[in-house]
Motif scaffolding. Structure first.
Motif, short mmCIF file in Angstrom:
data_model
loop_
_atom_site.label_atom_id
_atom_site.label_comp_id
_atom_site.label_asym_id
_atom_site.label_seq_id
_atom_site.Cartn_x
_atom_site.Cartn_y
_atom_site.Cartn_z
N ILE A 124 0.21 -17.19 7.63
CA ILE A 124 0.49 -16.08 8.54
C ILE A 124 1.08 -14.94 7.71
O ILE A 124 1.94 -15.14 6.85
CB ILE A 124 1.47 -16.49 9.65
CG1 ILE A 124 0.92 -17.68 10.43
CG2 ILE A 124 1.79 -15.32 10.57
CD1 ILE A 124 -0.33 -17.39 11.21
N LYS A 125 0.63 -13.73 7.99
CA LYS A 125 1.09 -12.55 7.25
C LYS A 125 1.85 -11.62 8.18
O LYS A 125 1.46 -11.41 9.32
CB LYS A 125 -0.11 -11.82 6.67
CG LYS A 125 -0.91 -12.67 5.71
CD LYS A 125 -2.23 -12.03 5.40
CE LYS A 125 -3.08 -13.04 4.67
NZ LYS A 125 -4.48 -12.88 4.93
N TRP A 126 2.95 -11.08 7.66
CA TRP A 126 3.75 -10.11 8.38
C TRP A 126 3.49 -8.75 7.75
O TRP A 126 3.76 -8.52 6.57
CB TRP A 126 5.22 -10.49 8.27
CG TRP A 126 6.18 -9.59 8.98
CD1 TRP A 126 5.99 -8.92 10.15
CD2 TRP A 126 7.51 -9.28 8.56
NE1 TRP A 126 7.11 -8.21 10.50
CE2 TRP A 126 8.06 -8.42 9.53
CE3 TRP A 126 8.29 -9.66 7.48
CZ2 TRP A 126 9.35 -7.92 9.44
CZ3 TRP A 126 9.57 -9.16 7.39
CH2 TRP A 126 10.09 -8.31 8.37
N VAL A 127 2.93 -7.84 8.53
CA VAL A 127 2.57 -6.51 8.07
C VAL A 127 3.58 -5.50 8.62
O VAL A 127 3.83 -5.48 9.83
CB VAL A 127 1.16 -6.11 8.57
CG1 VAL A 127 0.76 -4.75 8.03
CG2 VAL A 127 0.14 -7.18 8.22
N VAL A 128 4.15 -4.69 7.75
CA VAL A 128 5.04 -3.61 8.15
C VAL A 128 4.57 -2.35 7.42
O VAL A 128 4.42 -2.36 6.20
CB VAL A 128 6.51 -3.91 7.77
CG1 VAL A 128 7.42 -2.76 8.20
CG2 VAL A 128 6.98 -5.23 8.38
N ALA A 129 4.34 -1.28 8.20
CA ALA A 129 3.91 -0.01 7.62
C ALA A 129 4.70 1.12 8.26
O ALA A 129 5.20 0.98 9.37
CB ALA A 129 2.41 0.19 7.84
N LYS A 154 0.85 -1.18 0.00
CA LYS A 154 0.00 0.00 0.00
C LYS A 154 0.89 1.23 0.00
O LYS A 154 1.79 1.35 0.82
CB LYS A 154 -0.90 0.00 1.24
CG LYS A 154 -1.80 1.18 1.37
CD LYS A 154 -2.90 1.16 0.34
CE LYS A 154 -3.87 2.29 0.56
NZ LYS A 154 -4.88 2.34 -0.48
N ASP A 155 0.64 2.13 -0.95
CA ASP A 155 1.34 3.40 -1.01
C ASP A 155 0.31 4.50 -0.80
O ASP A 155 -0.42 4.85 -1.73
CB ASP A 155 2.04 3.58 -2.37
CG ASP A 155 3.19 2.63 -2.59
OD1 ASP A 155 3.98 2.44 -1.65
OD2 ASP A 155 3.31 2.08 -3.69
N TRP A 156 0.20 5.02 0.42
CA TRP A 156 -0.71 6.13 0.68
C TRP A 156 -0.14 7.42 0.10
O TRP A 156 -0.84 8.18 -0.53
CB TRP A 156 -0.96 6.31 2.17
CG TRP A 156 -1.82 5.27 2.80
CD1 TRP A 156 -3.17 5.13 2.65
CD2 TRP A 156 -1.41 4.23 3.67
NE1 TRP A 156 -3.62 4.06 3.38
CE2 TRP A 156 -2.55 3.49 4.03
CE3 TRP A 156 -0.18 3.84 4.20
CZ2 TRP A 156 -2.51 2.40 4.87
CZ3 TRP A 156 -0.13 2.75 5.04
CH2 TRP A 156 -1.28 2.04 5.37
N SER A 202 6.04 10.52 2.84
CA SER A 202 6.02 9.12 2.45
C SER A 202 5.25 8.32 3.48
O SER A 202 5.50 8.46 4.68
CB SER A 202 7.48 8.63 2.36
OG SER A 202 7.56 7.23 2.28
N LYS A 203 4.30 7.52 3.01
CA LYS A 203 3.55 6.63 3.92
C LYS A 203 3.14 5.41 3.12
O LYS A 203 2.56 5.52 2.04
CB LYS A 203 2.30 7.32 4.46
CG LYS A 203 1.56 6.48 5.48
CD LYS A 203 0.18 7.02 5.84
CE LYS A 203 0.24 8.17 6.79
NZ LYS A 203 -1.12 8.55 7.27
N GLY A 204 3.48 4.23 3.65
CA GLY A 204 3.17 3.01 2.92
C GLY A 204 3.26 1.79 3.81
O GLY A 204 3.52 1.89 5.01
N SER A 224 -7.04 0.47 6.13
CA SER A 224 -7.52 1.62 6.91
C SER A 224 -7.21 1.43 8.40
O SER A 224 -6.87 2.37 9.10
CB SER A 224 -9.01 1.85 6.70
OG SER A 224 -9.75 0.71 7.07
N THR A 225 -7.29 0.19 8.88
CA THR A 225 -6.96 -0.10 10.27
C THR A 225 -5.46 0.05 10.50
O THR A 225 -5.04 0.60 11.53
CB THR A 225 -7.42 -1.52 10.65
OG1 THR A 225 -8.83 -1.63 10.41
CG2 THR A 225 -7.11 -1.85 12.08
N VAL A 226 -4.67 -0.43 9.57
CA VAL A 226 -3.21 -0.29 9.69
C VAL A 226 -2.84 1.18 9.71
O VAL A 226 -2.07 1.62 10.57
CB VAL A 226 -2.49 -1.02 8.53
CG1 VAL A 226 -1.00 -0.71 8.53
CG2 VAL A 226 -2.73 -2.53 8.60
#
Length: 109
Positions: A75-80, A32-34, A63-65, A103-105
């Protein structure tokens, strides 16, 4: 994690390194690239690392992503990250077996 040219003003890019301490590869499953546009490796190799770079949005100057890599057994590893003008840099990470709701992240940053 963040960089700005000349030491002042808005960020021009965000860079980071993802380290995989597991014995199996991690595969990029979502991104995701906000604000800005990123370059993310499709695989973080077992016992290895992968660098990433997200150029800042030229209009917003920030920069936000985020990325999601799939581990074993779904299992998923989420990094933001958030590298916004006039704010402290922030990083969010989690592991989950559920769907990723960006949106939650973003609200957790």
């Amino acid at each position: 994690m963040a960089a700005n040219v000349g030491g002042s003003g808005p960020a021009v890019l965000t860079v980071g390194t993802l380290e995989n301490k597991l014995s199996n590869d991690l595969n990029l499953s979502d991104r995701k690239d906000w604000f800005g546009s990123g370059t993310y490796l499709p695989v973080v190799p077992a016992k290895g690392s992968a660098d990433f770079k997200q150029d800042a949005d030229s209009q917003a100057g920030c920069s936000k992503g985020g990325v999601v890599y799939t581990l074993q057994n779904g299992i998923k590893w989420v990094v933001a990250w958030s590298n916004m003008k006039n704010e402290r840099n922030k990083v969010y990470y989690d592991t989950t077996d559920t769907d990723i709701h960006w949106s939650t992240v973003e609200s957790s940053l």
